[in-house]
Design an enzyme around this catalytic site. Structure first.
Site, PDB file in Angstrom:
ATOM      1  N   CYS A   1       0.803  -1.229   0.000  1.00  0.00           N
ATOM      2  CA  CYS A   1       0.000   0.000   0.000  1.00  0.00           C
ATOM      3  C   CYS A   1       0.830   1.270   0.000  1.00  0.00           C
ATOM      4  O   CYS A   1       0.346   2.320  -0.417  1.00  0.00           O
ATOM      5  CB  CYS A   1      -0.952  -0.003   1.191  1.00  0.00           C
ATOM      6  SG  CYS A   1      -0.141   0.219   2.797  1.00  0.00           S
TER       7      CYS A   1
ATOM      8  N   GLN B   1      -7.010  13.667   2.348  1.00  0.00           N
ATOM      9  CA  GLN B   1      -8.362  13.591   2.896  1.00  0.00           C
ATOM     10  C   GLN B   1      -8.272  13.050   4.317  1.00  0.00           C
ATOM     11  O   GLN B   1      -8.097  13.814   5.244  1.00  0.00           O
ATOM     12  CB  GLN B   1      -9.281  12.756   1.985  1.00  0.00           C
ATOM     13  CG  GLN B   1      -9.628  13.519   0.707  1.00  0.00           C
ATOM     14  CD  GLN B   1     -10.716  12.882  -0.128  1.00  0.00           C
ATOM     15  OE1 GLN B   1     -11.490  12.067   0.346  1.00  0.00           O
ATOM     16  NE2 GLN B   1     -10.771  13.235  -1.399  1.00  0.00           N
TER      17      GLN B   1
ATOM     18  N   CYS C   1      -8.938   7.134  -1.878  1.00  0.00           N
ATOM     19  CA  CYS C   1      -9.832   8.291  -1.764  1.00  0.00           C
ATOM     20  C   CYS C   1      -9.253   9.589  -2.293  1.00  0.00           C
ATOM     21  O   CYS C   1      -9.965  10.578  -2.356  1.00  0.00           O
ATOM     22  CB  CYS C   1     -10.233   8.493  -0.302  1.00  0.00           C
ATOM     23  SG  CYS C   1      -8.837   8.807   0.791  1.00  0.00           S
TER      24      CYS C   1
ATOM     25  N   ILE D   1      18.852 -16.830   1.694  1.00  0.00           N
ATOM     26  CA  ILE D   1      19.656 -15.610   1.548  1.00  0.00           C
ATOM     27  C   ILE D   1      18.689 -14.467   1.261  1.00  0.00           C
ATOM     28  O   ILE D   1      17.955 -14.492   0.285  1.00  0.00           O
ATOM     29  CB  ILE D   1      20.699 -15.756   0.427  1.00  0.00           C
ATOM     30  CG1 ILE D   1      21.697 -16.862   0.795  1.00  0.00           C
ATOM     31  CG2 ILE D   1      21.418 -14.440   0.186  1.00  0.00           C
ATOM     32  CD1 ILE D   1      22.756 -17.113  -0.258  1.00  0.00           C
TER      33      ILE D   1
ATOM     34  N   GLY E   1      16.301  -8.010   0.205  1.00  0.00           N
ATOM     35  CA  GLY E   1      15.308  -6.971   0.514  1.00  0.00           C
ATOM     36  C   GLY E   1      14.166  -7.449   1.380  1.00  0.00           C
ATOM     37  O   GLY E   1      13.326  -6.663   1.791  1.00  0.00           O
ATOM     38  N   ASN E   2      14.101  -8.762   1.628  1.00  0.00           N
ATOM     39  CA  ASN E   2      13.065  -9.376   2.456  1.00  0.00           C
ATOM     40  C   ASN E   2      11.677  -9.269   1.831  1.00  0.00           C
ATOM     41  O   ASN E   2      10.663  -9.444   2.503  1.00  0.00           O
ATOM     42  CB  ASN E   2      13.029  -8.770   3.859  1.00  0.00           C
ATOM     43  CG  ASN E   2      12.343  -9.680   4.867  1.00  0.00           C
ATOM     44  OD1 ASN E   2      12.573 -10.889   4.866  1.00  0.00           O
ATOM     45  ND2 ASN E   2      11.509  -9.117   5.725  1.00  0.00           N
TER      46      ASN E   2
ATOM     47  N   MET F   1     -13.198  12.007   9.230  1.00  0.00           N
ATOM     48  CA  MET F   1     -12.659  10.789   8.646  1.00  0.00           C
ATOM     49  C   MET F   1     -12.147  11.027   7.232  1.00  0.00           C
ATOM     50  O   MET F   1     -12.094  10.122   6.409  1.00  0.00           O
ATOM     51  CB  MET F   1     -13.704   9.670   8.670  1.00  0.00           C
ATOM     52  CG  MET F   1     -15.079  10.074   8.223  1.00  0.00           C
ATOM     53  SD  MET F   1     -16.314   8.835   8.711  1.00  0.00           S
ATOM     54  CE  MET F   1     -17.832   9.698   8.275  1.00  0.00           C
TER      55      MET F   1
ATOM     56  N   VAL G   1     -22.936  14.642   7.534  1.00  0.00           N
ATOM     57  CA  VAL G   1     -22.187  15.021   8.733  1.00  0.00           C
ATOM     58  C   VAL G   1     -22.015  16.535   8.828  1.00  0.00           C
ATOM     59  O   VAL G   1     -22.243  17.139   9.884  1.00  0.00           O
ATOM     60  CB  VAL G   1     -20.816  14.325   8.762  1.00  0.00           C
ATOM     61  CG1 VAL G   1     -20.142  14.549  10.114  1.00  0.00           C
ATOM     62  CG2 VAL G   1     -20.966  12.831   8.497  1.00  0.00           C
TER      63      VAL G   1
ATOM     64  N   GLU H   1     -21.087  10.651  -0.627  1.00  0.00           N
ATOM     65  CA  GLU H   1     -21.459   9.384  -1.258  1.00  0.00           C
ATOM     66  C   GLU H   1     -21.860   9.453  -2.726  1.00  0.00           C
ATOM     67  O   GLU H   1     -21.592   8.497  -3.468  1.00  0.00           O
ATOM     68  CB  GLU H   1     -22.622   8.762  -0.481  1.00  0.00           C
ATOM     69  CG  GLU H   1     -22.288   8.408   0.947  1.00  0.00           C
ATOM     70  CD  GLU H   1     -23.500   7.867   1.669  1.00  0.00           C
ATOM     71  OE1 GLU H   1     -23.537   6.657   1.923  1.00  0.00           O
ATOM     72  OE2 GLU H   1     -24.396   8.670   1.965  1.00  0.00           O
TER      73      GLU H   1
END
Length: 1289
Positions: free
Chosen positions: A49, A113, A151, A221, A224-225, A998, A1042, A1221
């Site tokens: 992400c 946001q 968003c 080995i 970068g995992n 939010m 809201v 919305e």
């Protein structure tokens, strides 16, 4: 080996020394918990992400150069950071010192946001600027390619002129000289870090690396995992990790006459930069879309190759390219081919124990040799391929006769699959149509996929196998034509576009705000594009979210144990092993809750914990409490549950219908006389559409912290919730059996919610404090619970999947006279808000259309899935799509464009809805006409048709949809709101209200309201957060209301204060607020006032089908254009134009952000986001690697948003309208544009019958609908002859 128990690195220029570090510690929790640098966020834990992005800087003492690169802190073990400098968002800039121009621009351009993922965005751009002070648009797009855009779109008014800070190089942190000296002077030696369960070995020479590998041959080995970290997070555990560091031989780059040798330790980003100077076009193509920028900078070439993942993008290419691997062991050097035997881990062709991969030889292409790469994923960038391929052909000295042919595929087997036998049979054949046909049949025969193959999409994958080869055939044919025009025929003009990529670059957009009335006072902020109140703090990481709160003394952590069966009796639960682990304090079960385990919600009881009979996978069974997050989650995995499966297991809507498994009865709405109308129409059409669900994917996972106050059973609950009153009263107080006045719920801000932080949040918040208040009050310790992304997605449910069936009666000119619709939603295992969703869907199903006779019926299905709940749009995105799909089919039957049929059936001016509420549709028609004009619809429709006539394998589509979104919550009581406003003696003002911030900017708008009403600068007004301590009994924040409701309450409080102070102000009109406040105090006039709004009048009678459920309507229209690849199912969003009627905007910058964000979320809903469940009800898609939401590359190349001029509505706050919305539904304009393109492809192929396309309209559905000789060639499995990997629910 000598162990160096000391780890040295820098964070934001400050030296960090760690002794005896635990190798299992990742950088993200270390930054957040140990160093208290909470700007770096946890978003997914898998590098998918970008919320945890930091900049890593390393100095190379050999080249004397510093490399800066972005990395995912969630995947970086701190043991790998010796000698590195880490820069977090706090090190870039802060409000306490000086903000950085990157931070300022993102904030002032309204690029935040909820702000939770903003620090990661800052770090991605900041790192790019450190490497490229004047980046190109392509570089900027690439830098943001690893980020999710749930968003946010950047927004700026065309007429906005903003002053920005200049980029000042002296502000940047320099690479710490101490680390540079350490790299130059200190003798390098292997470092060993030993933890409780894991040993980390960091060799610094090739010799030491080989010694470590001999001693621990099974140890991976790790560079970068990104492989061990992501793929084995829930699987294999490695007690020893070998992580080579700064070994020169692993970073070699050698150019030779016959090819290029690349060190296995080079990152994929470094490989990409190296290949830019070479002619490795196919490799570059895959490296441009492989994962995100952060992963490419962390992952190594060698790690990618040796991991041999089934969907590796590079291995198929490297395999067909005759690449070789240079290996080294104590016995010496060895070279093996990167071929099918290596990829299938054949012992004779694999690395031996003790061997390491040092480098890779990549040959140059010869004359008459051609290599190509192909891949198709769920979205363009940062997504694992569904199928990928590498293909190579060699013609010797020309002549068009195949001398060598290699084809390899990823995504269709347990590892990369080579079509070796097919290639062998094609050698010696000419490169022509006959060869193409033979090759496709050979490939399908050799690369066989069973119907139950993991990953599903079997027929799609089979089609891609040969579609890719056809593209390769076309590409090679085109090159042969350019090399020898006489011998080789050229491609037909209509075929050439098949070779062009669809990737969007250089996105741009415009937003046109409403004009502010020139008579409005300059200091009045209403209607002006004010930056989000927390915008700067979002970009600096100083905005505090629930889990950013410091760890408290004695704090415990709670982790849930969930059901692994969809429908089963729990035979036994064994807690003994979990309780025996160190640090485990308690395990909360149903028995411990002392009879408060069940609450009546929405008319049906719902249990907190279930220890008798589970009804879905992911149901909460018990909760482990331990002294650390790590121990709590380890212990949760040790709880042993024995199940006895029960029947039936109902997962799909169709199964629920067969079993009559519904919540309560049907909901029905009827208008006119449907049956009589069907008798007089010209045509009758029946159809259905299925729409999949959607995950909320708020960036901040479910988070809560319960803090006992130590006396009188008082407790503070800090929670990421949309409904504090619900947490306080319904759940926590009731569970603890204390009055609500002992429990205070606090919400500073929420990192995204979209409806998903109400019901399940309440259940988990009730359980979290139970170790303190119920099971063992003597603990008296704070308890924190933060869900991991995977468990969040498993437990919480999302948008309801829908099945819509319709019967439409219409005239030949497109007028729809009768409509009979049935809606079925998949509610999951408990009622939650499913009936409310069905009701709202029915009330809004007409969308923008006047149907004179209609019958709408709806059922909420009870299934064995986690309960679905509210999600932005609340039923309308599903019901609206069903209606629009019906209209599209009617248009096709009439031979008309869907837009003509839409306009013909639209509401006209003053009218009446099916539930007898009056509607003035003037602005609806205006939005439609303006969108037609601003999008140049007519001209572009002609251009699209011309393009489609000239291109066979690419098609464009254009669609326009209207929007009528009623705003309201069907109840006056549910719309009441309250506020509290204080004026202090220095003239400053504190505002508190019941709304939750939010991301929609409600706090910013409330300060604008207070500023206007009190006639004071916004800088004088402060807002701390939302709390049940200051504003009790507040309603849920949702429904786009809201700002409306709370703003009216704030306005009321301010007007009350101003009325009280009028005599004071009139006596001293030139005074300051400080003067007036002091004077009021001296006269004993209260400087505090509550504000109240009782709610909009609202009612609905389902018996009569009449009511006034909504206060007003938001109107709009969107026009979208797409281009699809008929061979792969890929699509590109070319352009979207949106026109909205927003009344009179309070803050146009925030409103544009809401419209754009909602549109992108809707676009994801209708085209990309796909939840996958096993036939046993297990959710497969539990993170961003499996579940894809839109990324930057999915945003339309052009996105234009404009508003109608201000309109008046005296009942709302300053005539504004709620916009959180409505825009979601406009995302379906992309769905219908794709629909239009697919229909064009089918018509050209002579497929004139009905076209049924379900949502989401993924690449799979697009490709399989564009039927052609390749889709007809693939083998098909008989339904019922196998158990599929996944099922549509």
């Amino acid at each position: 080996m000598d162990g160096a128990a000391e780890l040295v690195f820098c964070v934001n220029g400050r030296k960090v020394i760690e002794k005896n570090v635990d190798p299992e510690t990742m950088l993200l929790p270390y930054l957040r918990k140990k160093l208290q640098l909470t700007g770096t966020k946890y978003g997914c834990g898998g590098g998918g992400c970008g919320a945890c992005t930091v900049m890593i800087s390393r100095y190379n003492p050999i080249t004397k150069r510093i490399r800066h690169y972005p990395a995912n802190a969630c995947l970086l073990p701190i043991c790998s950071l010796h000698g590195a400098a880490v820069t977090t968002v706090e090190g870039v800039g802060s409000t306490k010192a000086r903000i950085h121009p990157v931070q300022e621009r993102i904030a002032k351009c309204h690029g935040t946001q909820c702000g939770f993922c903003t620090p990661g965005m800052v770090m991605s751009i900041y790192t790019l600027l450190r490497n490229h002070p004047e980046p190109t648009l392509d570089q900027l797009t690439d830098a943001l390619g690893g980020r999710l855009y749930v968003c946010v779109c950047f927004s700026k008014d065309d007429d906005d002129e903003e002053e920005f800070l200049p980029l000042d190089p002296t502000q940047e942190l320099i690479f710490p000289p101490e680390l540079m000296i350490m790299a130059e002077k200190q003798p390098q030696r292997t470092r060993v870090f030993v933890g409780d369960r894991m040993t980390w070995i960091s060799p610094v020479t090739l010799k030491e690396l080989l010694e470590a590998k001999v001693k621990y041959p099974q140890a991976p080995i790790v560079m970068g995992n990104t492989s061990v970290g992501m793929w084995n997070s829930g699987g294999a555990f490695h007690p020893v990790i070998i992580s080579p560091e700064c070994i020169e031989e692993l970073s070699v780059v050698n150019h030779a006459d016959d090819g290029l040798t690349l060190g296995a330790g080079l990152s994929l980003a470094q490989v990409k930069e190296i290949l830019k100077t070479q002619t490795y076009h196919a490799l570059l193509k895959h490296l441009g879309t492989l994962a995100g920028c952060q992963i490419r900078n962390m992952a190594s070439l060698g790690g990618h190759i040796v991991s041999r993942h089934l969907d590796s993008d590079l291995n198929p290419l490297l395999a067909v390219g005759n690449c070789t691997l240079n290996l080294l062991s104590k016995e010496g050097e060895r070279q093996i081919p990167l071929n099918e035997q290596f990829l299938t881990k054949c012992p004779s062709a694999d690395l031996k124990p003790g061997e390491i991969l040092v480098s890779v030889n990549i040959p140059y292409s010869r004359k008459w040799e051609f290599v190509s790469a192909f891949r198709q994923a769920q979205r363009q960038q940062n997504a694992l391929a569904i199928v990928n391929s590498g293909m190579r052909v060699f013609f010797g000295e020309g002549g068009g006769i195949i001398r060598e042919l290699s084809i390899a595929y990823g995504g269709v087997g347990p590892t990369t699959i080579c079509a070796k036998n097919s290639c062998q049979k094609l050698i010696g054949r000419p490169w022509n149509e006959e060869m193409l046909d033979a090759a496709c049949r050979l490939i399908l025969d050799e690369v066989s996929l069973p119907g139950w193959a993991p990953g599903g999409k079997v027929e799609f994958k089979r089609t891609l196998l040969i579609s890719f080869f056809f593209k390769f055939y076309l590409k090679v044919s085109q090159i042969l034509k350019t090399m020898d025009p006489v011998r080789y025929p050229g491609l037909a003009d209509k075929y050439e576009s098949a070779l062009e990529d669809l990737h969007s670059r250089n996105h741009w957009g415009t937003s046109k705000y409403q004009d502010v009335d020139p008579k409005q006072l300059p200091q009045d902020p209403i209607g002006r594009p004010i930056m989000h109140l927390s915008g700067i703090k979002h970009t600096t990481g100083e905005a505090i979210y629930c889990d950013d709160m410091p760890v408290l003394d004695g704090e415990l952590f709670l982790a849930f144990v969930t059901s692994s069966r969809a429908h089963a009796e729990i035979v036994s639960i064994d807690l003994s092993e979990a309780l025996s682990l160190p640090g485990v304090v308690d395990i909360v079960t149903e028995e411990d809750l002392r009879g408060v385990n069940s609450f009546g919600l929405f008319g049906e009881p719902e249990k907190l914990l279930e220890t008798q009979e589970v009804s879905c996978v992911g149901q909460l069974v018990c909760a482990v409490v331990a002294d650390s997050e790590v121990q709590a989650k380890r212990a949760a995995k040790r709880v042993k549950i024995v199940y006895q499966d029960l029947e039936p297991v109902i997962l799909t809507i169709e199964e629920a219908i067969r079993h009559h498994s519904f919540f309560q009865g049907e909901r029905k709405l009827e208008y006119g006389n449907v049956d009589e109308a069907f008798k007089v129409v010209d045509q009758i059409l029946e159809g259905e559409i299925h729409m999949g669900g959607q995950e909320h994917f708020y960036m901040e996972t479910q988070s809560m912290l319960a803090v006992p106050k130590g006396e009188d059973q008082e407790m503070d609950v800090y929670v990421s919730s949309q409904f504090p009153k619900y947490i306080q009263v319904t759940w926590v107080a009731a569970t603890l059996k204390v009055p609500a006045n002992k429990i205070m719920c606090h919400v500073k801000r929420v990192g995204g919610a979209f409806g998903g932080k109400v019901t399940k949040t309440g259940i988990m918040a009730a359980i979290t404090p139970s170790p303190v208040g119920v099971t063992c009050p003597s603990h008296g310790c704070p308890v924190r619970c933060i869900l991991e992304r995977g468990e969040d997605m498993l437990i919480t449910g999302g948008r309801h999947p829908y099945l819509g069936k319709y019967k439409a009666g219409f005239m030949n000119d497109g007028r729809i006279l009768a409509l009979d619709v049935e809606h079925y939603c998949n509610g999951g295992s408990t009622l939650d808000e499913s009936l409310f969703v069905i009701e709202i869907g029915l009330l809004k199903v007409d969308n923008a259309y006047k149907f004179p006779n209609l019958r709408f019926r709806g059922w909420a299905c009870r299934t064995n899935l986690p309960s679905n709940t509210a999600l932005r749009g609340f039923g309308f995105p599903q019901s609206g799509l069903i209606t629009e799909n019906c209209i599209t089919e009617v248009a096709a039957k009439c031979g008309l464009s869907p837009e003509k049929v839409r306009m013909m059936n639209m509401y006209k001016e003053i009218d009446q809805t099916p539930y007898k509420q009056e509607i003035d549709a003037t602005n609806l028609i205006q939005c439609w006409k303006e969108c037609m004009a601003t999008s140049s619809y007519s001209l572009r429709k002609v251009a699209v048709e011309k393009f489609n006539s000239e291109n066979y394998w690419k098609k464009k589509g254009l669609a326009m949809v209207p929007l009528k979104f009623p705003v309201g919550v069907l109840s006056t009581a549910a719309a009441q709101a309250a506020a509290l406003v204080h004026i202090y003696l220095d003239g400053s003002v504190l505002v508190t209200h019941g709304g939750i911030e939010m991301g929609q900017g409600v706090h910013t708008k409330m300060i604008q309201v207070a500023s206007r009403e009190l006639r004071m600068p916004m800088s004088n007004v402060h807002l701390r957060g939302t709390s049940t301590e200051t504003v009790p009994n507040a309603n849920v924040s949702g429904g786009s209301l809201v700002a409306d409701l709370n703003g009216l309450a704030v306005k009321d409080a301010c007007q009350t204060l101003l009325k009280r102070l009028e005599p004071i102000i009139s006596k001293n009109p030139k005074g300051t607020w400080k003067d007036w406040a002091q004077a009021a105090f001296d006269e004993s006039i209260s400087l505090s006032a509550t504000g109240y709004f009782r709610g909009y009048e609202s009612h609905m009678n389902w018996e009569t089908g009449e009511g006034h459920p909504f206060e007003y309507f938001v109107f709009g229209a969107a026009c979208s254009e797409v281009e699809i690849d008929c061979l792969t199912g890929a699509h590109k969003n070319i352009r979207t134009d949106i026109v909205m009627d927003i009344g009179h905007s309070i803050n146009p910058a925030l409103d544009v952000g809401q419209i754009e964000g909602a549109f992108i979320q809707g676009m994801g809903l209708y085209t990309i986001e796909e939840l996958k469940y096993s036939p046993q009800g297990v959710l497969y898609t539990r993170g961003p690697d499996q579940y894809k939401i839109p990324a930057v590359s999915d945003v339309p190349t052009e996105l234009h948003v404009s508003f109608l001029p201000p309109s008046q509505n005296s009942n709302t706050l300053y005539s504004s309208k709620g916009l959180g919305e409505p825009g979601v539904f406009l995302g379906c304009s992309v769905f219908f544009a794709i629909h239009d393109a697919v229909r064009a492809a089918r018509q050209e192929r002579g497929l004139l019958g009905p076209l049924k396309l379900d949502s989401p309209l993924t690449p799979e559905k697009i490709r399989m609908a564009c039927e052609d000789k390749f889709t007809k060639m693939i083998p098909r499995d008989e339904p019922g002859s196998y158990v599929p990997w996944n099922i549509p629910v």
